[in-house]
Design a protein around this motif. Structure first.
Motif, PDB file in Angstrom:
ATOM      1  N   ILE A 137       0.832  -1.207   0.000  1.00 27.63           N
ATOM      2  CA  ILE A 137       0.000   0.000   0.000  1.00 27.63           C
ATOM      3  C   ILE A 137       0.863   1.251   0.000  1.00 27.63           C
ATOM      4  O   ILE A 137       0.612   2.191  -0.759  1.00 27.63           O
ATOM      5  CB  ILE A 137      -0.992  -0.025   1.180  1.00 27.63           C
ATOM      6  N   VAL A 138       1.900   1.262   0.827  1.00 30.98           N
ATOM      7  CA  VAL A 138       2.798   2.419   0.866  1.00 30.98           C
ATOM      8  C   VAL A 138       3.470   2.614  -0.493  1.00 30.98           C
ATOM      9  O   VAL A 138       3.584   3.741  -0.981  1.00 30.98           O
ATOM     10  CB  VAL A 138       3.837   2.276   1.994  1.00 30.98           C
ATOM     11  N   ALA A 139       3.884   1.524  -1.121  1.00 27.68           N
ATOM     12  CA  ALA A 139       4.509   1.642  -2.446  1.00 27.68           C
ATOM     13  C   ALA A 139       3.521   2.220  -3.469  1.00 27.68           C
ATOM     14  O   ALA A 139       3.895   3.065  -4.289  1.00 27.68           O
ATOM     15  CB  ALA A 139       5.017   0.280  -2.911  1.00 27.68           C
ATOM     16  N   MET A 140       2.263   1.778  -3.410  1.00 27.39           N
ATOM     17  CA  MET A 140       1.255   2.314  -4.334  1.00 27.39           C
ATOM     18  C   MET A 140       1.015   3.798  -4.062  1.00 27.39           C
ATOM     19  O   MET A 140       0.870   4.593  -5.001  1.00 27.39           O
ATOM     20  CB  MET A 140      -0.045   1.518  -4.235  1.00 27.39           C
ATOM     21  N   LEU A 141       0.963   4.174  -2.793  1.00 24.46           N
ATOM     22  CA  LEU A 141       0.795   5.593  -2.450  1.00 24.46           C
ATOM     23  C   LEU A 141       1.985   6.413  -2.929  1.00 24.46           C
ATOM     24  O   LEU A 141       1.814   7.495  -3.512  1.00 24.46           O
ATOM     25  CB  LEU A 141       0.609   5.765  -0.943  1.00 24.46           C
ATOM     26  N   ASN A 142       3.185   5.909  -2.689  1.00 25.91           N
ATOM     27  CA  ASN A 142       4.386   6.615  -3.147  1.00 25.91           C
ATOM     28  C   ASN A 142       4.357   6.801  -4.655  1.00 25.91           C
ATOM     29  O   ASN A 142       4.724   7.864  -5.163  1.00 25.91           O
ATOM     30  CB  ASN A 142       5.649   5.861  -2.731  1.00 25.91           C
ATOM     31  N   GLY A 143       3.913   5.789  -5.386  1.00 27.28           N
ATOM     32  CA  GLY A 143       3.818   5.885  -6.842  1.00 27.28           C
ATOM     33  C   GLY A 143       2.843   6.957  -7.291  1.00 27.28           C
ATOM     34  O   GLY A 143       2.976   7.502  -8.385  1.00 27.28           O
ATOM     35  N   ALA A 144       1.875   7.260  -6.437  1.00 25.84           N
ATOM     36  CA  ALA A 144       0.898   8.314  -6.748  1.00 25.84           C
ATOM     37  C   ALA A 144       1.328   9.664  -6.181  1.00 25.84           C
ATOM     38  O   ALA A 144       0.562  10.624  -6.227  1.00 25.84           O
ATOM     39  CB  ALA A 144      -0.469   7.925  -6.184  1.00 25.84           C
ATOM     40  N   GLY A 145       2.542   9.713  -5.621  1.00 23.22           N
ATOM     41  CA  GLY A 145       3.051  10.968  -5.063  1.00 23.22           C
ATOM     42  C   GLY A 145       2.468  11.317  -3.702  1.00 23.22           C
ATOM     43  O   GLY A 145       2.473  12.477  -3.306  1.00 23.22           O
ATOM     44  N   ILE A 146       1.967  10.318  -2.988  1.00 26.01           N
ATOM     45  CA  ILE A 146       1.336  10.540  -1.686  1.00 26.01           C
ATOM     46  C   ILE A 146       2.204   9.912  -0.603  1.00 26.01           C
ATOM     47  O   ILE A 146       2.573   8.740  -0.698  1.00 26.01           O
ATOM     48  CB  ILE A 146      -0.081   9.933  -1.647  1.00 26.01           C
ATOM     49  N   SER A 147       2.519  10.697   0.410  1.00 22.32           N
ATOM     50  CA  SER A 147       3.318  10.171   1.509  1.00 22.32           C
ATOM     51  C   SER A 147       2.423   9.873   2.702  1.00 22.32           C
ATOM     52  O   SER A 147       1.272  10.295   2.760  1.00 22.32           O
ATOM     53  CB  SER A 147       4.398  11.183   1.908  1.00 22.32           C
ATOM     54  N   MET A 148       2.957   9.121   3.631  1.00 19.98           N
ATOM     55  CA  MET A 148       2.228   8.850   4.865  1.00 19.98           C
ATOM     56  C   MET A 148       3.221   8.691   6.005  1.00 19.98           C
ATOM     57  O   MET A 148       4.426   8.552   5.781  1.00 19.98           O
ATOM     58  CB  MET A 148       1.330   7.632   4.738  1.00 19.98           C
ATOM     59  N   ALA A 149       2.709   8.717   7.205  1.00 19.93           N
ATOM     60  CA  ALA A 149       3.544   8.592   8.387  1.00 19.93           C
ATOM     61  C   ALA A 149       4.248   7.236   8.389  1.00 19.93           C
ATOM     62  O   ALA A 149       3.731   6.246   7.871  1.00 19.93           O
ATOM     63  CB  ALA A 149       2.691   8.744   9.646  1.00 19.93           C
ATOM     64  N   ASN A 150       5.406   7.206   8.973  1.00 18.84           N
ATOM     65  CA  ASN A 150       6.190   5.982   9.085  1.00 18.84           C
ATOM     66  C   ASN A 150       5.491   5.016  10.039  1.00 18.84           C
ATOM     67  O   ASN A 150       5.162   5.378  11.168  1.00 18.84           O
ATOM     68  CB  ASN A 150       7.587   6.339   9.599  1.00 18.84           C
ATOM     69  N   SER A 151       5.284   3.788   9.598  1.00 24.12           N
ATOM     70  CA  SER A 151       4.623   2.790  10.443  1.00 24.12           C
ATOM     71  C   SER A 151       5.564   1.639  10.802  1.00 24.12           C
ATOM     72  O   SER A 151       5.113   0.539  11.091  1.00 24.12           O
ATOM     73  CB  SER A 151       3.362   2.260   9.753  1.00 24.12           C
ATOM     74  N   ASP A 152       6.863   1.906  10.795  1.00 23.80           N
ATOM     75  CA  ASP A 152       7.836   0.874  11.157  1.00 23.80           C
ATOM     76  C   ASP A 152       7.801   0.594  12.658  1.00 23.80           C
ATOM     77  O   ASP A 152       7.534   1.486  13.471  1.00 23.80           O
ATOM     78  CB  ASP A 152       9.251   1.299  10.778  1.00 23.80           C
ATOM     79  N   MET A 153       8.118  -0.639  13.022  1.00 24.99           N
ATOM     80  CA  MET A 153       8.076  -1.049  14.419  1.00 24.99           C
ATOM     81  C   MET A 153       8.990  -0.202  15.317  1.00 24.99           C
ATOM     82  O   MET A 153       8.580   0.152  16.424  1.00 24.99           O
ATOM     83  CB  MET A 153       8.399  -2.529  14.572  1.00 24.99           C
ATOM     84  N   PRO A 154      10.217   0.161  14.897  1.00 28.16           N
ATOM     85  CA  PRO A 154      11.031   0.997  15.777  1.00 28.16           C
ATOM     86  C   PRO A 154      10.380   2.348  16.110  1.00 28.16           C
ATOM     87  O   PRO A 154      10.567   2.879  17.205  1.00 28.16           O
ATOM     88  CB  PRO A 154      12.338   1.190  14.999  1.00 28.16           C
ATOM     89  N   VAL A 155       9.602   2.880  15.170  1.00 24.74           N
ATOM     90  CA  VAL A 155       8.887   4.136  15.447  1.00 24.74           C
ATOM     91  C   VAL A 155       7.846   3.886  16.541  1.00 24.74           C
ATOM     92  O   VAL A 155       7.711   4.670  17.480  1.00 24.74           O
ATOM     93  CB  VAL A 155       8.241   4.700  14.159  1.00 24.74           C
ATOM     94  N   PHE A 156       7.115   2.779  16.426  1.00 24.98           N
ATOM     95  CA  PHE A 156       6.134   2.403  17.442  1.00 24.98           C
ATOM     96  C   PHE A 156       6.810   2.218  18.796  1.00 24.98           C
ATOM     97  O   PHE A 156       6.314   2.710  19.821  1.00 24.98           O
ATOM     98  CB  PHE A 156       5.420   1.117  17.027  1.00 24.98           C
ATOM     99  N   LEU A 157       7.931   1.502  18.816  1.00 27.59           N
ATOM    100  CA  LEU A 157       8.587   1.178  20.079  1.00 27.59           C
ATOM    101  C   LEU A 157       9.182   2.396  20.777  1.00 27.59           C
ATOM    102  O   LEU A 157       9.342   2.388  22.003  1.00 27.59           O
ATOM    103  CB  LEU A 157       9.680   0.129  19.852  1.00 27.59           C
ATOM    104  N   THR A 158       9.507   3.430  20.008  1.00 27.07           N
ATOM    105  CA  THR A 158      10.144   4.610  20.607  1.00 27.07           C
ATOM    106  C   THR A 158       9.211   5.819  20.701  1.00 27.07           C
ATOM    107  O   THR A 158       9.618   6.871  21.174  1.00 27.07           O
ATOM    108  CB  THR A 158      11.395   5.008  19.812  1.00 27.07           C
ATOM    109  N   ALA A 159       7.960   5.648  20.271  1.00 28.34           N
ATOM    110  CA  ALA A 159       6.997   6.760  20.335  1.00 28.34           C
ATOM    111  C   ALA A 159       6.609   7.038  21.785  1.00 28.34           C
ATOM    112  O   ALA A 159       6.468   6.099  22.583  1.00 28.34           O
ATOM    113  CB  ALA A 159       5.757   6.430  19.521  1.00 28.34           C
ATOM    114  N   PRO A 160       6.445   8.298  22.138  1.00 25.07           N
ATOM    115  CA  PRO A 160       5.990   8.591  23.499  1.00 25.07           C
ATOM    116  C   PRO A 160       4.597   8.021  23.734  1.00 25.07           C
ATOM    117  O   PRO A 160       3.763   7.987  22.817  1.00 25.07           O
ATOM    118  CB  PRO A 160       5.965  10.117  23.561  1.00 25.07           C
ATOM    119  N   ALA A 161       4.377   7.566  24.922  1.00 28.22           N
ATOM    120  CA  ALA A 161       3.071   6.961  25.264  1.00 28.22           C
ATOM    121  C   ALA A 161       1.950   7.962  25.282  1.00 28.22           C
ATOM    122  O   ALA A 161       2.056   9.106  25.445  1.00 28.22           O
ATOM    123  CB  ALA A 161       3.164   6.257  26.602  1.00 28.22           C
TER     124      ALA A 161
END
Length: 161
Positions: A137-161
């Motif tokens: 889905i992210v690749a399809m969005l990128n192909g359309a010139g649309i970005s989105m927030a990073n949903s990688d696990m390290p971002v989740f693990l280090t995000a403030p509660a």
């Protein structure tokens, strides 16, 4: 770690749904060179497969005869049903003790053939499967010139509660 992984899957799916919720149908349904052919159909596939694995865990029939069951419903419905399943998987995982996590669950693949996995492996697969298709889905969005927030696990693990 299982609960962290399930919570991560819930969080990452919510990020994707939040981004997809305001996109036009023309973009969501535009033909794409991926296995399920569009953003909406890929997202619907994620839901269907989560429903299949929930049914396997509960020992009941899921009613699906294809991994790609035709025309998908509106994005809001897919998102709401997937969010409910994510919450169910998180609660289900929290209730399993070590013996239950290790219990083998027999199942039949949609395309035929028998299999068996532990309850824990099934839950890990549900999250991993969604991660795989969120990448599409992210690749399809990128192909359309649309970005989105990073949903990688390290971002989740280090995000403030």
């Amino acid at each position: 770690m299982l609960q962290t992984y399930l919570a991560y899957g819930q969080w990452a799916n919510r990020i994707v749904m939040n981004r997809l919720s305001d996109l036009p149908d023309a973009l969501l349904d535009a033909p794409q060179p991926v296995v399920f052919g569009s953003i909406r159909r890929t997202y619907h596939h994620m839901l269907v497969i989560a429903q299949v694995w929930q049914a396997h865990l509960l020992g009941r029939a899921h009613g699906h005869t294809s991994r790609d069951p035709g025309h998908p419903p509106p994005m809001a419905r897919i998102g709401a049903e997937l969010a409910a399943l994510d919450a169910w998987f998180l609660d289900y995982g929290a209730e399993l003790d070590a013996d239950a996590r290790a219990q083998m669950v027999p199942f039949t693949f949609i395309g035929g053939g028998d299999g068996a996995m532990t309850r824990e492996a099934i839950l890990m697969h549900v999250v991993n499967h969604a991660t795989y298709h969120r990448g599409h889905i992210v690749a399809m969005l990128n192909g359309a010139g649309i970005s989105m927030a990073n949903s990688d696990m390290p971002v989740f693990l280090t995000a403030p509660a």
